[in-house]
Scaffold this motif. Structure first.
Motif, mmCIF file in Angstrom:
data_model
loop_
_atom_site.group_PDB
_atom_site.id
_atom_site.type_symbol
_atom_site.label_atom_id
_atom_site.label_comp_id
_atom_site.label_asym_id
_atom_site.label_seq_id
_atom_site.Cartn_x
_atom_site.Cartn_y
_atom_site.Cartn_z
ATOM 1 N N PRO A 9 0.822 -1.208 0.000
ATOM 2 C CA PRO A 9 0.000 0.000 0.000
ATOM 3 C C PRO A 9 0.859 1.263 0.000
ATOM 4 C CG PRO A 9 0.013 -0.994 2.164
ATOM 5 C CD PRO A 9 0.773 -1.924 1.262
ATOM 6 N N LEU A 10 0.276 2.352 -0.433
ATOM 7 C CA LEU A 10 0.965 3.634 -0.468
ATOM 8 C C LEU A 10 1.496 4.018 0.910
ATOM 9 C CD1 LEU A 10 1.656 5.813 -2.524
ATOM 10 C CD2 LEU A 10 -0.484 6.952 -1.940
ATOM 11 N N ALA A 11 0.742 3.703 1.956
ATOM 12 C CA ALA A 11 1.172 4.020 3.329
ATOM 13 C C ALA A 11 2.508 3.357 3.664
ATOM 14 C CB ALA A 11 0.109 3.576 4.333
ATOM 15 N N PHE A 12 2.783 2.203 3.074
ATOM 16 C CA PHE A 12 4.056 1.510 3.297
ATOM 17 C C PHE A 12 5.226 2.430 2.982
ATOM 18 C CE2 PHE A 12 7.630 -0.991 1.745
ATOM 19 C CZ PHE A 12 7.739 -2.016 2.669
ATOM 20 N N TRP A 13 5.126 3.138 1.853
ATOM 21 C CA TRP A 13 6.232 4.007 1.430
ATOM 22 C C TRP A 13 6.350 5.237 2.321
ATOM 23 C CZ3 TRP A 13 9.244 1.112 -1.009
ATOM 24 C CH2 TRP A 13 8.754 0.121 -1.857
ATOM 25 N N PHE A 14 5.214 5.774 2.797
ATOM 26 C CA PHE A 14 5.268 6.919 3.693
ATOM 27 C C PHE A 14 5.838 6.537 5.062
ATOM 28 C CE2 PHE A 14 2.197 8.604 0.585
ATOM 29 C CZ PHE A 14 2.868 9.780 0.276
ATOM 30 N N PHE A 15 5.454 5.357 5.574
ATOM 31 C CA PHE A 15 6.057 4.870 6.813
ATOM 32 C C PHE A 15 7.555 4.641 6.610
ATOM 33 C CE2 PHE A 15 1.773 3.696 8.326
ATOM 34 C CZ PHE A 15 1.870 4.105 9.649
ATOM 35 N N SER A 16 7.936 4.126 5.451
ATOM 36 C CA SER A 16 9.347 3.886 5.150
ATOM 37 C C SER A 16 10.145 5.187 5.166
ATOM 38 C CB SER A 16 9.489 3.217 3.780
ATOM 39 O OG SER A 16 8.861 1.962 3.749
ATOM 40 N N ILE A 17 9.604 6.209 4.519
ATOM 41 C CA ILE A 17 10.295 7.498 4.464
ATOM 42 C C ILE A 17 10.366 8.129 5.856
ATOM 43 C CG2 ILE A 17 10.153 9.873 3.603
ATOM 44 C CD1 ILE A 17 8.979 8.636 0.989
ATOM 45 N N GLY A 18 9.247 8.156 6.574
ATOM 46 C CA GLY A 18 9.233 8.744 7.911
ATOM 47 C C GLY A 18 10.180 8.026 8.856
ATOM 48 N N GLY A 19 10.075 6.720 8.918
ATOM 49 C CA GLY A 19 10.959 5.949 9.788
ATOM 50 C C GLY A 19 12.409 6.064 9.358
ATOM 51 N N GLY A 20 12.643 6.066 8.039
ATOM 52 C CA GLY A 20 14.002 6.185 7.523
ATOM 53 C C GLY A 20 14.634 7.528 7.853
ATOM 54 N N LEU A 21 13.871 8.614 7.708
ATOM 55 C CA LEU A 21 14.401 9.943 8.017
ATOM 56 C C LEU A 21 14.727 10.099 9.503
ATOM 57 C CD1 LEU A 21 12.163 12.237 5.779
ATOM 58 C CD2 LEU A 21 14.635 11.855 5.557
ATOM 59 N N ILE A 22 13.834 9.608 10.355
ATOM 60 C CA ILE A 22 14.081 9.703 11.792
ATOM 61 C C ILE A 22 15.285 8.845 12.185
ATOM 62 C CG2 ILE A 22 13.139 9.148 14.079
ATOM 63 C CD1 ILE A 22 10.380 9.984 12.919
ATOM 64 N N THR A 23 15.366 7.642 11.629
ATOM 65 C CA THR A 23 16.501 6.770 11.926
ATOM 66 C C THR A 23 17.791 7.356 11.369
ATOM 67 O OG1 THR A 23 14.999 4.868 11.890
ATOM 68 C CG2 THR A 23 17.356 4.397 11.757
ATOM 69 N N LEU A 24 17.719 8.014 10.210
ATOM 70 C CA LEU A 24 18.902 8.686 9.644
ATOM 71 C C LEU A 24 19.355 9.814 10.566
ATOM 72 C CD1 LEU A 24 20.989 9.182 7.421
ATOM 73 C CD2 LEU A 24 19.258 10.582 6.242
ATOM 74 N N ALA A 25 18.413 10.606 11.078
ATOM 75 C CA ALA A 25 18.772 11.686 12.009
ATOM 76 C C ALA A 25 19.458 11.113 13.243
ATOM 77 C CB ALA A 25 17.524 12.481 12.413
ATOM 78 N N TYR A 26 18.931 10.013 13.749
ATOM 79 C CA TYR A 26 19.552 9.345 14.896
ATOM 80 C C TYR A 26 20.966 8.880 14.547
ATOM 81 C CZ TYR A 26 20.548 5.732 18.336
ATOM 82 O OH TYR A 26 21.157 4.967 19.298
ATOM 83 N N GLY A 27 21.119 8.241 13.392
ATOM 84 C CA GLY A 27 22.431 7.764 12.966
ATOM 85 C C GLY A 27 23.436 8.888 12.788
ATOM 86 N N LEU A 28 22.974 10.018 12.233
ATOM 87 C CA LEU A 28 23.866 11.175 12.068
ATOM 88 C C LEU A 28 24.316 11.703 13.428
ATOM 89 C CD1 LEU A 28 22.001 12.992 9.169
ATOM 90 C CD2 LEU A 28 24.303 11.990 9.046
ATOM 91 N N HIS A 29 23.365 11.815 14.356
ATOM 92 C CA HIS A 29 23.710 12.316 15.678
ATOM 93 C C HIS A 29 24.653 11.364 16.409
ATOM 94 C CE1 HIS A 29 23.223 12.949 20.027
ATOM 95 N NE2 HIS A 29 23.265 14.214 19.671
ATOM 96 N N GLN A 30 24.409 10.075 16.286
ATOM 97 C CA GLN A 30 25.231 9.080 16.977
ATOM 98 C C GLN A 30 26.526 8.756 16.220
ATOM 99 O OE1 GLN A 30 23.432 9.459 19.895
ATOM 100 N NE2 GLN A 30 24.132 7.392 20.261
ATOM 101 N N ARG A 31 26.642 9.318 15.008
ATOM 102 C CA ARG A 31 27.826 9.083 14.167
ATOM 103 C C ARG A 31 28.002 7.593 13.853
ATOM 104 N NH1 ARG A 31 31.084 13.908 14.268
ATOM 105 N NH2 ARG A 31 30.232 15.346 15.785
ATOM 106 N N GLU A 32 26.890 6.970 13.435
ATOM 107 C CA GLU A 32 26.876 5.550 13.107
ATOM 108 C C GLU A 32 26.898 5.389 11.591
ATOM 109 O OE1 GLU A 32 26.868 2.848 14.997
ATOM 110 O OE2 GLU A 32 26.648 3.769 16.969
ATOM 111 N N PRO A 33 28.059 5.098 10.995
ATOM 112 C CA PRO A 33 28.154 5.035 9.535
ATOM 113 C C PRO A 33 27.277 3.966 8.899
ATOM 114 C CG PRO A 33 30.201 4.283 10.556
ATOM 115 C CD PRO A 33 29.336 4.831 11.645
ATOM 116 N N VAL A 34 27.049 2.856 9.580
ATOM 117 C CA VAL A 34 26.205 1.792 9.011
ATOM 118 C C VAL A 34 24.767 2.293 8.866
ATOM 119 C CG1 VAL A 34 25.286 -0.523 9.397
ATOM 120 C CG2 VAL A 34 27.690 -0.048 9.904
ATOM 121 N N ILE A 35 24.256 2.953 9.894
ATOM 122 C CA ILE A 35 22.893 3.494 9.845
ATOM 123 C C ILE A 35 22.814 4.614 8.812
ATOM 124 C CG2 ILE A 35 21.139 4.768 11.138
ATOM 125 C CD1 ILE A 35 22.031 3.208 13.621
#
Length: 114
Positions: A55-81
């Motif tokens: 469903p279309l919602a799958f992609w929006f959840f993916s983007i939202g979760g991905g952006l938040i997790t990316l922000a976390y990874g940037l702050h924590q300096r986690e290159p894998v994330i």
């Protein structure tokens, strides 16, 4: 031995989830939960349709979760994330672009018709 193992596991979980608890950990966990929710949405829609559907919602959840997790990874300096989420977000956005293009053409064959 089991008592020692139990204490070690308990100490590890306490250190990871309690001692390190801060806004960034909560944000990272929220991102992961949002990201994981996409699979629940996909499963429920597929069960309702009786076939595998993304469903279309799958992609929006993916983007939202991905952006938040990316922000976390940037702050924590986690290159894998950072690497994994940056690439993935591009793919999620591209899928939305392809779905939009198919809808503008009137092609009803896209699997994200919800």
């Amino acid at each position: 031995m089991l008592i020692s193992l139990s204490q070690s596991i308990g100490g590890y979980l306490y250190e990871v989830f309690i001692e390190k608890l801060d806004v960034w950990l909560v944000l990272g966990l929220f991102g992961q939960m949002l990201f994981g929710a996409r699979f629940i949405v996909q499963w429920l829609v597929s069960e309702k349709e009786g076939r595998s559907v993304i469903p279309l919602a799958f992609w929006f959840f993916s983007i939202g979760g991905g952006l938040i997790t990316l922000a976390y990874g940037l702050h924590q300096r986690e290159p894998v994330i950072i690497f994994g989420q940056a690439l993935s977000i591009f793919i999620y956005v591209r899928n939305l672009m392809l779905i939009g293009r198919a809808r503008r053409r009137g092609d009803g064959k896209d699997s994200a018709s919800r």
